[in-house]
Design an enzyme around this catalytic site. Structure first.
Site: not given
Length: 458
Positions: A232, A266
């Site tokens: 990720e 993010c």
């Protein structure tokens, strides 16, 4: 980077920690490997009892956990409080659903393959290394740890060097909750020791949340060793606003989406792509709200935006903004670091961005919004997808045809219509393109570190 707790609101070093030496790392890997041999055979009920006990501890000690996070990486105390409770929710979710998610699966009409029975069984892989970031120092770890432990794996945590107290607290919570010794261990090590751990045959898989550079490194090593990974990585999420949108809700959500976690997420919306028909109205309200946010001490209940977590992080943000302004972009608010101690940066909105500016292509990990005016949905999608990242995305429209178009054509692992991208234990989480691969959370997340064993019985 030294392994240390440094208060980002003041720049003061609170505590430093010695790095584990090679012999100590070797010992911890050995403990983990031996523990897995027995832990893998425990039942879901036994694991769930420990996981619920860990959730109880998080709820009971929510103020302790929140203070650790705010001190080490600067998120507001309210945000840290919410993160701790989210960890408890995630643990309970997997305690409740792991047995269901990993139940044996019928694979085919058994007679079609000449069998009496044909099924698939999920079995744990073994010792998994988690390389985790500082921005959500407990929730991000829990997204790995709760499903991995419930599946019967054991975990080694290499946490970011600026959140060692959070790492040790997590290890302690699992120990006090009753998980057998060695099920979850924090490794206070620098990044230079990661490769040797990944190449150790007793460590069978890895998961990483962090930068694209770190992801490339870990993925390359694990590829060479033929070990499973989940990545990720970064994101530069678009936030598209069309004429039919509820503008008041869109503006309020846009502000929250950009400055969540002091802009260090993010999946924070970073690029605001607004249709020309509502651009002026959106911009006026958005800039006014961003300019009015209170920046300050994360322990002050009135603070809405705290400091950036590291001095280098602030320098990186400043460099991207300065580059854009020097090349002709305009800062509608913010754009200059304040005087005084700590690693603060003001909420900033920049417009007039062109494709030759670094900010067009790179992720800005701080409270900086890039604003674009577009003529139609085609241009909105073109700009939204003109990035190497593909983690989350947001589209604001009440036109059902447009909604379906965004769902179909946004290049992202997640599309949120008329809402803010966030992570839920109940929904799979992950990206495409350079935002990584694999999925966390939901049933998909717990199955990532399992072997789906095909069983044929005659």
């Amino acid at each position: 980077m030294a392994i240390a707790t440094i208060n980002p609101a003041t720049g003061t070093t609170v505590e430093t920690f010695p790095e584990l030496n090679d012999a100590e790392v070797e010992q911890k890997i050995g403990i983990a490997c031996e523990r897995w041999r027995t832990y893998r055979n425990t039942g879901f009920d036994e694991r769930a009892e420990c996981m619920r006990a860990a959730a109880d501890l998080f709820e009971k000690e929510v103020d302790v956990a929140a203070q650790l996070m705010s001190t080490e990486m600067g998120k507001t105390l309210a945000a840290a409080h919410d993160e701790a409770l989210k960890c408890a929710h995630g643990m309970r979710y997997y305690a409740d659903h792991a047995a269901e998610f990993l139940a044996d699966e019928p694979l085919a009409d058994a007679s079609a393959v000449g069998a009496r029975r044909a099924l698939g069984r999920y079995q744990p892989l073994g010792v998994v290394l988690a390389v985790m970031p500082w921005n959500f120092p407990m929730w991000q770890v829990m997204r790995f740890a709760a499903p991995a432990l419930m599946a019967g794996n054991v975990g080694l945590l290499k946490h970011a060097s600026n959140v060692p107290r959070c790492a040790l607290y997590l290890e302690d919570v699992f120990r006090r909750a009753g998980f057998p010794e060695g099920c979850f261990q924090a490794l206070l090590i620098s990044s230079r020791k990661v490769e040797s751990i990944l190449r150790d045959p007793r460590v069978v898989a890895a998961t990483l949340t962090g930068s694209e550079l770190a992801g490339r490194s870990v993925a390359a090593i694990c590829g060479d060793e033929v070990k499973h990974t989940v990545m990720e990585l970064g994101g530069s999420d678009p936030f598209v606003v069309m004429p039919s949108a509820d503008l008041d809700r869109a503006v309020e959500t846009a502000v929250a989406a950009r400055v969540q976690n002091n802009g260090q997420s993010c999946i924070a919306a970073k690029r605001f792509i607004v249709h020309a028909d509502v651009y002026d109205a959106f911009t006026e309200r958005f800039v006014s709200r961003m300019r009015g946010l209170k920046v300050g001490d994360p322990f002050d209940p009135a603070t809405e935006v705290g400091p950036l977590a590291t001095e280098q992080g602030r320098a990186d943000v400043e460099e991207l903004v300065d580059d854009a302004i020097a090349a002709g972009a305009t800062a509608l608010c913010g754009g200059r670091r304040p005087d005084g101690p700590g690693w603060f940066y003001p909420p900033t909105v920049i417009t007039g961005i062109t494709r030759d500016m670094r900010v067009f292509a790179e992720e800005v990990f701080g409270p900086v919004a890039s604003l674009y005016r577009v003529a139609d949905i085609e241009e909105a999608l073109e700009i939204a997808n003109a990035t190497s990242f593909g983690l989350g995305s947001n589209a604001w429209t009440n036109d059902e045809t447009e909604q379906e178009r965004f769902i179909a054509d946004l290049d992202a692992g997640q599309v949120f219509i008329n809402g803010r991208t966030t992570s839920y234990p109940e929904l799979p989480f992950g990206g495409v393109k350079r935002s990584g691969y694999g999925r966390e959370l939901a049933a998909h997340g717990i199955r990532e570190f399992c072997n789906l064993k095909t069983i044929w019985m005659g």
